[in-house]
Design an enzyme around this catalytic site. Structure first.
Site, PDB file in Angstrom:
ATOM      1  N   TYR A 162      44.460 -10.621  21.895  1.00  0.00           N
ATOM      2  CA  TYR A 162      43.295  -9.764  21.441  1.00  0.00           C
ATOM      3  C   TYR A 162      43.411  -9.240  19.955  1.00  0.00           C
ATOM      4  O   TYR A 162      42.560  -9.280  19.161  1.00  0.00           O
ATOM      5  CB  TYR A 162      43.412  -8.639  22.466  1.00  0.00           C
ATOM      6  CG  TYR A 162      42.400  -7.447  22.201  1.00  0.00           C
ATOM      7  CD1 TYR A 162      41.198  -7.835  22.720  1.00  0.00           C
ATOM      8  CD2 TYR A 162      42.801  -6.372  21.515  1.00  0.00           C
ATOM      9  CE1 TYR A 162      40.093  -6.874  22.731  1.00  0.00           C
ATOM     10  CE2 TYR A 162      41.498  -5.381  21.401  1.00  0.00           C
ATOM     11  CZ  TYR A 162      40.284  -5.489  21.920  1.00  0.00           C
ATOM     12  OH  TYR A 162      39.332  -4.454  21.933  1.00  0.00           O
ATOM     13  N   LYS A 166      41.111  -9.617  17.040  1.00  0.00           N
ATOM     14  CA  LYS A 166      40.280  -8.605  16.283  1.00  0.00           C
ATOM     15  C   LYS A 166      40.875  -8.397  14.692  1.00  0.00           C
ATOM     16  O   LYS A 166      39.946  -7.758  13.950  1.00  0.00           O
ATOM     17  CB  LYS A 166      40.748  -7.270  16.954  1.00  0.00           C
ATOM     18  CG  LYS A 166      40.101  -7.286  18.343  1.00  0.00           C
ATOM     19  CD  LYS A 166      38.723  -7.229  18.336  1.00  0.00           C
ATOM     20  CE  LYS A 166      38.069  -7.149  19.808  1.00  0.00           C
ATOM     21  NZ  LYS A 166      36.418  -6.988  19.755  1.00  0.00           N
TER      22      LYS A 166
HETATM   23  N1  LIG Z   1      36.562   0.179  25.119  1.00  0.00           N
HETATM   24  C1  LIG Z   1      37.525   0.138  24.244  1.00  0.00           C
HETATM   25  O1  LIG Z   1      38.585   1.256  24.264  1.00  0.00           O
HETATM   26  C2  LIG Z   1      37.473  -0.653  22.973  1.00  0.00           C
HETATM   27  C3  LIG Z   1      38.342  -0.283  21.999  1.00  0.00           C
HETATM   28  C4  LIG Z   1      38.412  -1.128  20.646  1.00  0.00           C
HETATM   29  C5  LIG Z   1      37.400  -2.104  20.582  1.00  0.00           C
HETATM   30  N2  LIG Z   1      36.616  -2.375  21.766  1.00  0.00           N
HETATM   31  C6  LIG Z   1      35.725  -3.819  21.497  1.00  0.00           C
HETATM   32  O2  LIG Z   1      34.333  -3.170  21.733  1.00  0.00           O
HETATM   33  C7  LIG Z   1      33.552  -4.094  22.310  1.00  0.00           C
HETATM   34  C8  LIG Z   1      32.886  -3.768  23.642  1.00  0.00           C
HETATM   35  O3  LIG Z   1      33.730  -3.526  24.415  1.00  0.00           O
HETATM   36  P1  LIG Z   1      33.403  -2.376  25.623  1.00  0.00           P
HETATM   37  O4  LIG Z   1      34.667  -1.572  25.729  1.00  0.00           O
HETATM   38  O5  LIG Z   1      31.928  -1.771  25.596  1.00  0.00           O
HETATM   39  O6  LIG Z   1      33.739  -3.356  26.772  1.00  0.00           O
HETATM   40  P2  LIG Z   1      32.597  -3.269  28.079  1.00  0.00           P
HETATM   41  O7  LIG Z   1      32.154  -2.109  28.585  1.00  0.00           O
HETATM   42  O8  LIG Z   1      33.716  -4.227  29.245  1.00  0.00           O
HETATM   43  O9  LIG Z   1      31.357  -4.193  28.020  1.00  0.00           O
HETATM   44  C9  LIG Z   1      31.552  -5.459  27.629  1.00  0.00           C
HETATM   45  C10 LIG Z   1      30.431  -6.154  27.544  1.00  0.00           C
HETATM   46  O10 LIG Z   1      30.237  -7.450  26.951  1.00  0.00           O
HETATM   47  C11 LIG Z   1      29.756  -8.383  28.050  1.00  0.00           C
HETATM   48  N3  LIG Z   1      30.415  -9.595  27.611  1.00  0.00           N
HETATM   49  C12 LIG Z   1      31.733  -9.720  28.066  1.00  0.00           C
HETATM   50  N4  LIG Z   1      32.018 -11.138  28.006  1.00  0.00           N
HETATM   51  C13 LIG Z   1      31.008 -11.628  27.258  1.00  0.00           C
HETATM   52  C14 LIG Z   1      30.594 -13.086  26.791  1.00  0.00           C
HETATM   53  N5  LIG Z   1      31.576 -13.948  26.706  1.00  0.00           N
HETATM   54  N6  LIG Z   1      29.600 -13.177  26.255  1.00  0.00           N
HETATM   55  C15 LIG Z   1      28.565 -12.292  26.189  1.00  0.00           C
HETATM   56  N7  LIG Z   1      28.797 -11.020  26.638  1.00  0.00           N
HETATM   57  C16 LIG Z   1      30.080 -10.737  27.268  1.00  0.00           C
HETATM   58  C17 LIG Z   1      29.665  -7.694  29.084  1.00  0.00           C
HETATM   59  O11 LIG Z   1      28.527  -8.155  30.265  1.00  0.00           O
HETATM   60  P3  LIG Z   1      28.702  -9.203  31.113  1.00  0.00           P
HETATM   61  O12 LIG Z   1      29.814  -9.079  31.984  1.00  0.00           O
HETATM   62  O13 LIG Z   1      27.284  -9.286  31.764  1.00  0.00           O
HETATM   63  O14 LIG Z   1      28.780 -10.387  30.320  1.00  0.00           O
HETATM   64  C18 LIG Z   1      29.375  -6.279  28.636  1.00  0.00           C
HETATM   65  O15 LIG Z   1      28.040  -5.870  28.383  1.00  0.00           O
HETATM   66  C19 LIG Z   1      34.389  -5.411  22.707  1.00  0.00           C
HETATM   67  O16 LIG Z   1      34.502  -6.117  21.396  1.00  0.00           O
HETATM   68  C20 LIG Z   1      35.777  -4.624  22.699  1.00  0.00           C
HETATM   69  O17 LIG Z   1      37.072  -5.518  22.185  1.00  0.00           O
HETATM   70  C21 LIG Z   1      36.563  -1.593  23.017  1.00  0.00           C
END
Ligand SMILES: NC(=O)c1ccc[n+]([C@@H]2O[C@H](COP(=O)([O-])OP(=O)(O)OC[C@H]3O[C@@H](n4cnc5c(N)ncnc54)[C@H](OP(=O)(O)O)[C@@H]3O)[C@@H](O)[C@H]2O)c1
Length: 260
Positions: A162, A166
């Protein structure tokens, strides 16, 4: 004096947001739609993106949902083709879809988990940007936003694939900014800290761990997904018209945390 508020409007612009059926992507898509953009929402599940697009259109916003696994070449092409067919242009691309299938020591990282993480979190962002490049250039005022993480800047044990992906997306954004500035395509990177979503649920559902982590964050709490949308809107709009090649932490001060 010119209106600064007007600079945050993105009326008529067309935005693709990946991984937008829930979490951070859904909040960013909502913020864009509220500010006048036509939003193309993608995730791997058509029903999930249709549901969100229906919620947006019920509020009078313009949106469509397109099934797209960003790690799949044919799906990426279909996403871009569908956007052009429906709206005729692309002005904003948010590479937000992300995954983290492996937590554990570096020496035990399975090859398949490594490949999947790099494919979805990093390679897809580059391929999708390239697919959108000609349309973004035609826009004349385009913006790409990559969603990285604080984990792309500092190292944490257990997160090797990861964190590598990133860190890679930071350099992708900076490199694109240097080459594409002349085309009026701005490229910026957002590094969220801990945000309450499905992706991070293993962390925030562990009460003991959460308490320990929140004490280390200067704001003493994790973020809600909506707290990620304002910065993305600024970068997508004329409010951020001079920002490119930059990396923005949105982390409650986490990267600035002190040992004391
Ligand atoms: N949450 C945190 O604490 C955090 C911190 C730092 C960075 N981030 C980053 O923020 C971004 C969004 O994460 P989140 O926390 O909002 O996650 P989340 O709530 O789990 O949502 C992930 C989204 O991505 C979709 N998805 C997953 N795999 C995919 C793929 N291969 N192709 C297209 N869509 C896909 C999922 O829908 P489906 O399952 O329908 O595909 C969902 O809409 C990510 O890049 C993550 O690394 C998150």
């Amino acid at each position: 004096m010119n209106s600064i508020a007007a600079r945050f409007r993105i009326d008529g612009k067309v935005a693709i947001v990946t991984g937008a059926s829930k979490g951070i992507g859904a909040s960013i898509a909502h913020g864009f739609a509220e500010h006048g953009a036509k939003v193309v929402i993608c995730s791997r599940k058509q029903a999930a993106v249709d549901e969100l697009a229906t919620q947006f259109t019920a509020k009078g916003y313009e949106a469509i949902g397109v099934q797209c696994n960003v790690g799949n070449e044919a799906d990426r092409k279909n996403l871009v083709d569908t956007c052009i067919e429906k709206y005729g242009r692309i002005d904003i691309l948010v590479n937000n879809a992300g995954t983290n299938p492996y937590f554990g020591p570096i020496q035990n990282l399975p090859e398949a988990a490594y490949q999947k993480t790099m494919e979805v979190n990093l390679n897809a962002a580059m391929h999708l940007s390239n697919l959108c490049y000609e349309e973004l250039k035609k826009s004349g005022k385009a913006s790409i936003i990559h969603i990285s993480s604080v984990e792309g800047i500092h190292a944490s044990p257990g997160f090797i694939a990861y964190n590598l992906s990133k860190a890679g997306i930071l350099m992708l954004g900076k490199s694109q900014a240097t080459e594409w500035g002349k085309d009026n395509i701005r490229v910026n990177v957002i590094c969220p800290g801990l945000v309450k979503t499905k992706l991070s649920q293993a962390l925030w559902q562990n009460e003991g761990l959460m308490e320990k982590m929140e004490k280390k964050i200067p704001l003493q709490r994790m973020a809600e997904p909506d707290e990620m949308a304002g910065l993305a809107l600024m970068l997508a709009s004329d409010a951020g018209s001079y920002c490119t090649g930059a990396v923005f932490a949105n982390d409650g001060g986490l990267l600035n945390a002190s040992l004391f």
